[in-house]
Design an enzyme around this catalytic site. Sequence first.
Site, PDB file in Angstrom:
ATOM      1  N   ASP A  83      38.608  39.265  35.398  1.00 53.58           N
ATOM      2  CA  ASP A  83      37.872  40.339  34.728  1.00 53.58           C
ATOM      3  C   ASP A  83      38.746  41.583  34.928  1.00 53.58           C
ATOM      4  O   ASP A  83      38.422  42.475  35.701  1.00 53.58           O
ATOM      5  CB  ASP A  83      36.527  40.465  35.461  1.00 53.58           C
ATOM      6  CG  ASP A  83      35.521  41.297  34.698  1.00 53.58           C
ATOM      7  OD1 ASP A  83      35.893  41.861  33.661  1.00 53.58           O
ATOM      8  OD2 ASP A  83      34.374  41.410  35.166  1.00 53.58           O
TER       9      ASP A  83
ATOM     10  N   ASP B  76      44.060  46.463  31.853  1.00 57.44           N
ATOM     11  CA  ASP B  76      45.049  46.421  30.764  1.00 57.44           C
ATOM     12  C   ASP B  76      46.382  45.871  31.220  1.00 57.44           C
ATOM     13  O   ASP B  76      46.797  46.121  32.349  1.00 57.44           O
ATOM     14  CB  ASP B  76      45.395  47.840  30.297  1.00 57.44           C
ATOM     15  CG  ASP B  76      44.172  48.673  30.070  1.00 57.44           C
ATOM     16  OD1 ASP B  76      43.082  48.117  30.016  1.00 57.44           O
ATOM     17  OD2 ASP B  76      44.340  49.901  29.951  1.00 57.44           O
TER      18      ASP B  76
END
Lengths: 365, 365
Positions: free
Chosen positions: A229, A232
């Site tokens: 999770d 970027d």
Amino acid sequence: RVAPPTPPVPTATSASCVIEHRFHHPRGGSASGKASKAGGAAARAGPIATRQTAATEMASRGNDAPLVHEGWFREKEVMWHGQAIMLKVKEVLYHEQSDFQDILVFDSETYGRVMVLDGVIQVTERDEMGYQELISHLPMLSHADPKRVLVVGGGDGGCVRELCRYAGVEKIVQCEIDPKVVEVARKYFPTTLATKYDVDPRWELVCEDAAAYAARLADDVKFDVVIIDSSDPVGPAETLFTESFYASMKRALRPGGILCAQGECQYLHLELINNTVSVALAAGFKSVDYAVAHMPTYPSGQIGFILCGDEHVRSLRQPRPSVSAAFQSQLRYYNPDLHSSCFVLPAFAEKVVGACRVMAPDDAA
Amino acid sequence: RVAPPTPPVPTATSASCVIEHRFHHPRGGSASGKASKAGGAAARAGPIATRQTAATEMASRGNDAPLVHEGWFREKEVMWHGQAIMLKVKEVLYHEQSDFQDILVFDSETYGRVMVLDGVIQVTERDEMGYQELISHLPMLSHADPKRVLVVGGGDGGCVRELCRYAGVEKIVQCEIDPKVVEVARKYFPTTLATKYDVDPRWELVCEDAAAYAARLADDVKFDVVIIDSSDPVGPAETLFTESFYASMKRALRPGGILCAQGECQYLHLELINNTVSVALAAGFKSVDYAVAHMPTYPSGQIGFILCGDEHVRSLRQPRPSVSAAFQSQLRYYNPDLHSSCFVLPAFAEKVVGACRVMAPDDAA
């Protein structure tokens, strides 16, 4: 408050077809430091606004535009140039720079409470279920009997909440680099996202860079499911999208293990999706597949997931038959039919992803 | 320029779950007049801006906020309170009030050319395919051999473009109340959406209110497929969502005919979807089902479709086996696997829609 450097803006291209570029924002917290941890001690200036009146002209990182202006939050669009979503703000509850990022929490008029990191929506109470349930239940229910789970990132707590629904799970290790995100989730989302923090004894928090954590993982500490999770692929977090990181995650899996990673948007990041699928295959995963969920407040209204199976080519599209009605009744997004169908992509995405993923022969039939 | 009255704003509700209200905006043109055709001759003031510089402070209907401000278009959110999408504008090409609505065309930085009606995005060249292909091919490929098709609304031309791909189609009647939308599409979207206007001899345009057109349809003029690419159920267009309109459309169908209507957003309009499914069943349709497409520039990033089958309970989820590779190669969104899977809904929507739709036993298996 020291503003971290702005990530490079992809070149704007006018187009009547799909445009890809390779940047994305963190979902549910960060898993690896951003831009040399810009900010640091100097950034810990405390909340700069706790009421809407004070926050309407809130300055934000990297450019002059305020995050909240005239009662509306506007998302930063450096990674999806030319488009932006706005949410009407009822009240700003928290805004502070952690060691890693700008953290904003507000109550919205129609999306419940919202967490924003570095100007990008991470979760809203109204629509978070699509993301949290698929990133958790797709790998968990593709696995025969997961007992140990590693979550990389996921600081908002939603993924941990979903994992705690499994009676058979014995241990959930969460590696989240930014303890401030966990602290904020504990305080502002205690009844929605962070319901299992400090409540479920199976949860263990490790505040560390995930690549460093993976490197020091002992050979006998392995997991059945790994959920990324993540941040970027810009700056330090870019390592989480590399072959060596996927290889380290593969080594962290028990035989038959499954990895599920936040998988970008098929309308915005098709090239990055393609790259990541290839990276996972190069790292030794044998099945790699791609699924999509509707997410109104994520860019373009959707988010994808990269599913990876260890060892042999196997289906990731068929849920275990053990999904009981009692289990299903707790969920708002996932159901067994959706488990299979969310892998079916529109023609433009299927053309690209279908050329690189490896799915089980049964699924392809 | 006379601004038409603003539709009522639904009461804002803070929620951590799905919120429904029953308003929607037109897609691909309007099919029924809005608010007593407010505007009229007085509104025909000609283009008010043809260059970005002139358009940055463009006034819009119903409130003081400009449609384009500081180089960004911001969608009106009267029908999805508390959320708004923005697109970066490269150049405004056209802005005028027709007899029925405010029409804006601009080139965007990353979504190609965009058409906006009454402040709401109708199509962008970059993502229109999801909407146009599903609203056309779901009913067309669920039908054994459609020869005559009626399109209600659809002024942008995208739906007609998709229908013209079928060699077996003999006649396409389009009933669009606002000829200005067709004219604008002809001029500004000649190579993308409106490619078949005035080119394909099977196309016939009727500029009339669809309810009036249906009422005067001769008994021997019937259709195999009816596509409702319609306006909001607000004001006069509300009739298009009534049982009597659905009954008139059912009478306009040949035996075995199929109707497909623009079906709102499952995150925003679940109650309206539920109502419309019930209305279709009350009007005598025997199968009524609901499908969803990803649409980045529509509210919440998606749009649904209500599929109705005449006469007997039959599958609307199984495409004809005749979808050739040559046909498929022309499409950017639809494919046969997606035809089936786009009917599978997230749990929260399945709970509501699943309780009222009527699907074939084979599909339910």
